[in-house]
Scaffold this active site. Structure first.
Site, PDB file in Angstrom:
ATOM      1  N   LYS A 106       0.608  -1.120   0.107  1.00  0.00           N
ATOM      2  CA  LYS A 106      -0.029  -0.073   0.003  1.00  0.00           C
ATOM      3  C   LYS A 106       0.745   1.192  -0.017  1.00  0.00           C
ATOM      4  O   LYS A 106       1.971   1.093   0.470  1.00  0.00           O
ATOM      5  CB  LYS A 106      -0.849   0.089   1.106  1.00  0.00           C
ATOM      6  CG  LYS A 106      -2.015   0.645   1.009  1.00  0.00           C
ATOM      7  CD  LYS A 106      -3.283   0.137   0.529  1.00  0.00           C
ATOM      8  CE  LYS A 106      -4.390   0.810   0.241  1.00  0.00           C
ATOM      9  NZ  LYS A 106      -5.657   0.191  -0.200  1.00  0.00           N
ATOM     10  N   GLY A 218     -20.414   6.844   3.425  1.00  0.00           N
ATOM     11  CA  GLY A 218     -19.900   7.085   2.080  1.00  0.00           C
ATOM     12  C   GLY A 218     -20.565   7.222   0.783  1.00  0.00           C
ATOM     13  O   GLY A 218     -21.804   6.565   0.844  1.00  0.00           O
ATOM     14  N   GLY A 220     -18.669   7.536  -2.448  1.00  0.00           N
ATOM     15  CA  GLY A 220     -17.486   7.597  -3.300  1.00  0.00           C
ATOM     16  C   GLY A 220     -17.823   6.394  -4.228  1.00  0.00           C
ATOM     17  O   GLY A 220     -18.756   5.754  -4.495  1.00  0.00           O
TER      18      GLY A 220
HETATM   19  P1  NAD Z   1     -13.860   7.834  -2.355  1.00  0.00           P
HETATM   20  O1  NAD Z   1     -12.585   8.895  -1.971  1.00  0.00           O
HETATM   21  O2  NAD Z   1     -14.374   7.496  -3.618  1.00  0.00           O
HETATM   22  O3  NAD Z   1     -15.027   7.891  -1.291  1.00  0.00           O
HETATM   23  C1  NAD Z   1     -15.031   7.961   0.139  1.00  0.00           C
HETATM   24  C2  NAD Z   1     -16.366   8.369   0.409  1.00  0.00           C
HETATM   25  O4  NAD Z   1     -16.312   8.568   1.904  1.00  0.00           O
HETATM   26  C3  NAD Z   1     -16.787   9.916  -0.149  1.00  0.00           C
HETATM   27  O5  NAD Z   1     -18.051   9.985  -0.256  1.00  0.00           O
HETATM   28  C4  NAD Z   1     -16.656  10.882   1.270  1.00  0.00           C
HETATM   29  O6  NAD Z   1     -17.280  11.834   1.276  1.00  0.00           O
HETATM   30  C5  NAD Z   1     -16.879   9.761   2.391  1.00  0.00           C
HETATM   31  N1  NAD Z   1     -16.249  10.172   3.629  1.00  0.00           N
HETATM   32  C6  NAD Z   1     -15.092  10.497   3.879  1.00  0.00           C
HETATM   33  N2  NAD Z   1     -15.025  10.621   5.217  1.00  0.00           N
HETATM   34  C7  NAD Z   1     -16.182  10.361   5.700  1.00  0.00           C
HETATM   35  C8  NAD Z   1     -16.573  10.393   7.013  1.00  0.00           C
HETATM   36  N3  NAD Z   1     -15.912  10.762   7.983  1.00  0.00           N
HETATM   37  N4  NAD Z   1     -18.156  10.203   7.226  1.00  0.00           N
HETATM   38  C9  NAD Z   1     -18.725   9.941   6.099  1.00  0.00           C
HETATM   39  N5  NAD Z   1     -18.343   9.769   4.885  1.00  0.00           N
HETATM   40  C10 NAD Z   1     -17.139   9.980   4.867  1.00  0.00           C
HETATM   41  O7  NAD Z   1     -13.097   6.142  -1.771  1.00  0.00           O
HETATM   42  P2  NAD Z   1     -13.504   4.852  -1.982  1.00  0.00           P
HETATM   43  O8  NAD Z   1     -12.404   4.472  -3.462  1.00  0.00           O
HETATM   44  O9  NAD Z   1     -14.948   4.451  -2.269  1.00  0.00           O
HETATM   45  O10 NAD Z   1     -12.995   4.227  -0.989  1.00  0.00           O
HETATM   46  C11 NAD Z   1     -13.698   3.925   0.335  1.00  0.00           C
HETATM   47  C12 NAD Z   1     -13.113   2.899   1.171  1.00  0.00           C
HETATM   48  O11 NAD Z   1     -13.150   1.637   0.536  1.00  0.00           O
HETATM   49  C13 NAD Z   1     -11.697   3.251   1.786  1.00  0.00           C
HETATM   50  O12 NAD Z   1     -11.664   2.381   2.995  1.00  0.00           O
HETATM   51  C14 NAD Z   1     -11.039   2.386   0.705  1.00  0.00           C
HETATM   52  O13 NAD Z   1      -9.714   2.100   1.317  1.00  0.00           O
HETATM   53  C15 NAD Z   1     -11.855   1.279   0.608  1.00  0.00           C
HETATM   54  N6  NAD Z   1     -11.407   0.516  -0.898  1.00  0.00           N
HETATM   55  C16 NAD Z   1     -11.464   1.082  -2.121  1.00  0.00           C
HETATM   56  C17 NAD Z   1     -11.294   0.385  -3.248  1.00  0.00           C
HETATM   57  C18 NAD Z   1     -11.570   0.823  -4.589  1.00  0.00           C
HETATM   58  O14 NAD Z   1     -11.391   0.229  -5.295  1.00  0.00           O
HETATM   59  N7  NAD Z   1     -11.774   2.193  -4.735  1.00  0.00           N
HETATM   60  C19 NAD Z   1     -11.126  -1.024  -2.898  1.00  0.00           C
HETATM   61  C20 NAD Z   1     -11.140  -1.403  -1.851  1.00  0.00           C
HETATM   62  C21 NAD Z   1     -11.265  -0.872  -0.727  1.00  0.00           C
END
Ligand code: NAD
Length: 427
Positions: A106, A218, A220
């Site tokens: 990571k 979330g 995202g």
């Molecule tokens: P992203 O940046 O696209 O979205 C994150 C979302 O969480 C956003 O809507 C943001 O506003 C919200 N957020 C942030 N802090 C917050 C809080 N305190 N309370 C409520 N909402 C909050 O990120 P993502 O890619 O969707 O990743 C989200 C999680 O999933 C992370 O833990 C990441 O490590 C994990 N993850 C992502 C992937 C991937 O392919 N994108 C794969 C495996 C795991």
């Protein structure tokens, strides 16, 4: 990161617990508790106002015994070495539990993209690669996007790597845009993977997905696509939440008769922040950030950040909740985990539940190696098969040994990694 909370200690505690249960040899245990290698470095950037800002960057390679390290790069103001270590460790278990020939790594940069121009972000991406390019690569360590990094960031990184190494190496990084080495289906992969496991869990519980509701934290990449597929399968998403940078607070947006995905994504920015005024105008309740966890729903999907289901709020989980599908990495603290275990809520642990992203990244690498690209349906069908098989292997073991789902997933992953380390003669 919340004060006093250390995600790496949490990752080690989860590992120790299962290593103990399966009687893992003490030497093997010590070897797998720690990252194999770490890189900590500085990235100087000339900002748009002409001054120099120095950012701190990391790459942690937890394990490469099953194949090249694999894992995302985060841009986050609260990034720490221990967060990156924890996430690298979870990547090792994630690639092992879905049985893809990769290890765990990571990366991260302490920065807030909200306050950086795209040119400044490009400089951070290129600076990050200049620091580690000799230690990453298609057969060593393959980064990918994560929180607040996108395909564009990956492409700048690939370009810098190719410039330095003098060749075309699309397999150095995944999550690239389609048309420049990216795979169709990668954008959907993590969120869809979450729902493939939820679908299978519901089948095992004898529940019809069309009669179920889900609350997401979330909005995202992960939560948007999880919500999208859940709704396509006939379920109802009753709330999502997001972080609002304008007042540095999180909010939940709730609509008990079901959110409208097309509308909600149309008022959401690229950081997953929903336009509050437009949501309220359309009849969404704007509630405090934590309201998602108290909302009446069959499925809870924490899909934002680590440490979100904790000792303070686990007691507020609505009695209707039957499944927690951990879309985010490390969303549940050990105290909350214990409470969930005692309540008998069916947990789909993070490194199984959100493994769709890395699985599709693996497919992207395979396509890069062949220089031949699959149709989206083919990618998603292969993803579904991998996720479904991995889910049932874990659920079967949990049932057979009467253990918690997280522990069963660890048992399978640790066994695979420990076996590879032993066969290589490392331990
Ligand atoms: P992203 O940046 O696209 O979205 C994150 C979302 O969480 C956003 O809507 C943001 O506003 C919200 N957020 C942030 N802090 C917050 C809080 N305190 N309370 C409520 N909402 C909050 O990120 P993502 O890619 O969707 O990743 C989200 C999680 O999933 C992370 O833990 C990441 O490590 C994990 N993850 C992502 C992937 C991937 O392919 N994108 C794969 C495996 C795991």
């Amino acid at each position: 990161m919340q004060k006093g909370f250390n995600p790496f200690e949490m990752a080690q505690a989860q590992f120790d617990r299962v290593a103990e249960q399966v009687g893992l040899d003490a030497g093997v245990k010590e070897y797998l508790r720690w990252p194999q290698r770490e890189f900590h470095f500085t990235i100087p950037v000339r900002t748009d106002d002409g001054s120099i800002r120095v950012f701190r960057g990391f790459r942690v390679q937890h394990s490469d015994v099953r194949g090249p390290c694999k894992g995302g790069i985060r841009f986050h103001p609260q990034e720490t070495a221990d967060t990156v270590r924890a996430l690298a460790t979870w990547m090792t278990w994630k690639t092992a539990v879905v049985d893809i020939p990769l290890g765990g790594g990571k990366g991260g940069v302490i920065c807030d993209p909200h306050e950086l121009s795209m040119r400044e972000q490009e400089q951070i991406c290129r600076g990050w690669v200049r620091q580690v390019w000799k230690n990453i690569g298609p057969v060593q360590d393959v980064p990918a996007p994560d929180v607040m990094t996108t395909g564009q960031h990956m492409l700048w990184m690939m370009d810098e790597y190719e410039t330095l190494s003098g060749g075309k190496f699309p397999g150095v990084i995944t999550g690239k845009p389609v048309g420049v080495g990216g795979s169709l289906g990668r954008t959907e992969a993590t969120g869809y993977g979450v729902i493939y496991t939820v679908r299978e869990a519901l089948k095992r519980m004898g529940m019809d997905i069309r009669n179920t509701t889900m609350a997401c934290q979330g909005f995202g990449n992960v939560s948007q696509y999880a919500a999208d597929l859940f709704i396509k399968y006939g379920g109802k998403v009753v709330c999502v939440s997001c972080w609002d940078q304008s007042d540095m607070t999180s909010y939940t947006y709730r609509k008990m008769d079901g959110i409208d995905m097309a509308f909600l994504t149309s008022i959401t920015d690229r950081y997953g922040t929903i336009d509050a005024a437009k949501a309220i105008e359309a009849g969404y309740e704007k509630l405090p950030g934590e309201a998602w966890i108290e909302t009446e729903a069959d499925i809870l999907q924490p899909g934002a950040l680590e440490n979100q289901v904790n000792a303070d709020n686990v007691g507020k989980i609505h009695e209707r909740a039957k499944i927690i599908a951990e879309g985010a990495n490390g969303p549940t603290t050990p105290e909350a985990d214990e409470a969930i275990r005692k309540r008998g809520i069916f947990l789909i642990p993070d490194f199984l539940c959100n493994a769709g992203g890395v699985t599709c990244s693996y497919f992207e690498q395979v396509q890069n190696n062949m220089n031949y690209y699959w149709e989206k349906d083919e990618v998603l069908a292969k993803l579904d098969t991998k996720m479904t098989n991995a889910f049932h292997a874990v659920a079967d073991l949990a049932e057979r040994r009467n253990v918690y789902m997280r522990d069963a997933a660890y048992m399978i992953a640790i066994e695979r990694v420990a076996t590879a380390a032993r066969l290589r003669g490392l331990v």
